[in-house]
Motif scaffolding. Structure first.
Motif, PDB file in Angstrom:
ATOM      1  N   ASP A 103       0.829  -1.218   0.000  1.00  0.00           N
ATOM      2  CA  ASP A 103       0.000   0.000   0.000  1.00  0.00           C
ATOM      3  C   ASP A 103       0.859   1.261   0.000  1.00  0.00           C
ATOM      4  O   ASP A 103       0.490   2.278  -0.608  1.00  0.00           O
ATOM      5  CB  ASP A 103      -0.926   0.014   1.216  1.00  0.00           C
ATOM      6  CG  ASP A 103      -1.983  -1.081   1.147  1.00  0.00           C
ATOM      7  OD1 ASP A 103      -2.077  -1.738   0.088  1.00  0.00           O
ATOM      8  OD2 ASP A 103      -2.719  -1.274   2.131  1.00  0.00           O
ATOM      9  N   ILE A 120       1.800   2.268  -3.429  1.00  0.00           N
ATOM     10  CA  ILE A 120       0.693   2.877  -4.168  1.00  0.00           C
ATOM     11  C   ILE A 120       0.640   4.360  -3.840  1.00  0.00           C
ATOM     12  O   ILE A 120       0.480   5.214  -4.726  1.00  0.00           O
ATOM     13  CB  ILE A 120      -0.644   2.203  -3.809  1.00  0.00           C
ATOM     14  CG1 ILE A 120      -0.623   0.726  -4.199  1.00  0.00           C
ATOM     15  CG2 ILE A 120      -1.813   2.919  -4.508  1.00  0.00           C
ATOM     16  CD1 ILE A 120      -1.856  -0.048  -3.779  1.00  0.00           C
ATOM     17  N   ASN A 136      -5.117   1.495  -7.010  1.00  0.00           N
ATOM     18  CA  ASN A 136      -4.927   0.083  -6.688  1.00  0.00           C
ATOM     19  C   ASN A 136      -5.548  -0.805  -7.760  1.00  0.00           C
ATOM     20  O   ASN A 136      -4.912  -1.745  -8.251  1.00  0.00           O
ATOM     21  CB  ASN A 136      -5.529  -0.226  -5.320  1.00  0.00           C
ATOM     22  CG  ASN A 136      -5.265  -1.650  -4.881  1.00  0.00           C
ATOM     23  OD1 ASN A 136      -4.179  -2.197  -5.078  1.00  0.00           O
ATOM     24  ND2 ASN A 136      -6.269  -2.282  -4.289  1.00  0.00           N
TER      25      ASN A 136
END
Length: 199
Positions: free
Chosen positions: A93, A96, A180
């Protein structure tokens, strides 16, 4: 084992433990492979941006000189991102968010992303993303070693990165999910291509 029709329970228990360990190892290998594939997609997006800048040579875009290196690093963008991931024990994450931050610079600040500034921008974005989104993180000393820059310089890069972002570090859930999904779709397409070529 089996003697006189009786099963050795300890042996069966050992076999079950081995099976469970093999399943866990297989799951970890699969998870690691998926993570590397995902990080590769992110690095490809950034590499494509640098390639476009190299071919276009748009002088109207900002070069952010403090992030420039004298020569192009002899490590690929993927290898650099992988090193940050491997030694920081963080999640996908974060990368991202790194991509979102860098896209903000490119869009809002009209910054030219190239092979001479992308590495320090990734590093600054990475440290910023971790500090803003994680409760626990390592010291700047580790991150500076991973990024190959002195700790004092990393402090300056981090602060300048805040300014370039206008201190807008929050990433909305909707935007995060959009990136994502976009990246996951690319990853799936590449996996499908690999499968077709193998077949």
């Amino acid at each position: 084992m089996i003697e006189n029709g009786n099963t050795d329970n300890s042996s069966l228990s050992s076999i079950n433990i081995i099976k469970k360990e093999n399943i866990i190892i297989t799951e970890r290998i699969t998870e690691e492979k998926n993570t590397m594939g995902f990080l590769k997609v992110i690095s490809e997006v950034l590499t494509d941006t640098c390639e476009q800048a190299r071919l276009r040579k748009d002088e109207k875009l900002l070069l952010v000189k403090n992030f420039m290196t004298k020569k192009r690093p002899n490590i690929s963008i993927f290898e650099f991102i992988k090193r940050l991931y491997d030694y920081s024990q963080t999640s996908e994450d974060i990368f991202i968010i790194v991509l979102i931050y860098i896209e903000r610079l490119k869009t809002n600040r009209k910054i030219c992303l190239n092979y001479f500034n992308i590495y320090k921008l990734i590093l600054a974005a990475f440290v910023t993303a971790i500090k803003f989104n994680c409760d626990d993180y390592y010291s700047l000393e580790l991150y500076s070693k991973l990024g190959g820059v002195p700790q004092k310089e990393l402090v300056s890069l981090e602060y300048e990165f805040y300014i370039l972002l206008d201190f807008k570090l929050y990433v909305e859930e909707e935007l995060f999910n959009k990136y994502n999904n976009y990246l996951r779709n690319i990853e799936q397409e590449e996996d499908d291509c690999d499968y077709d070529s193998d077949g």
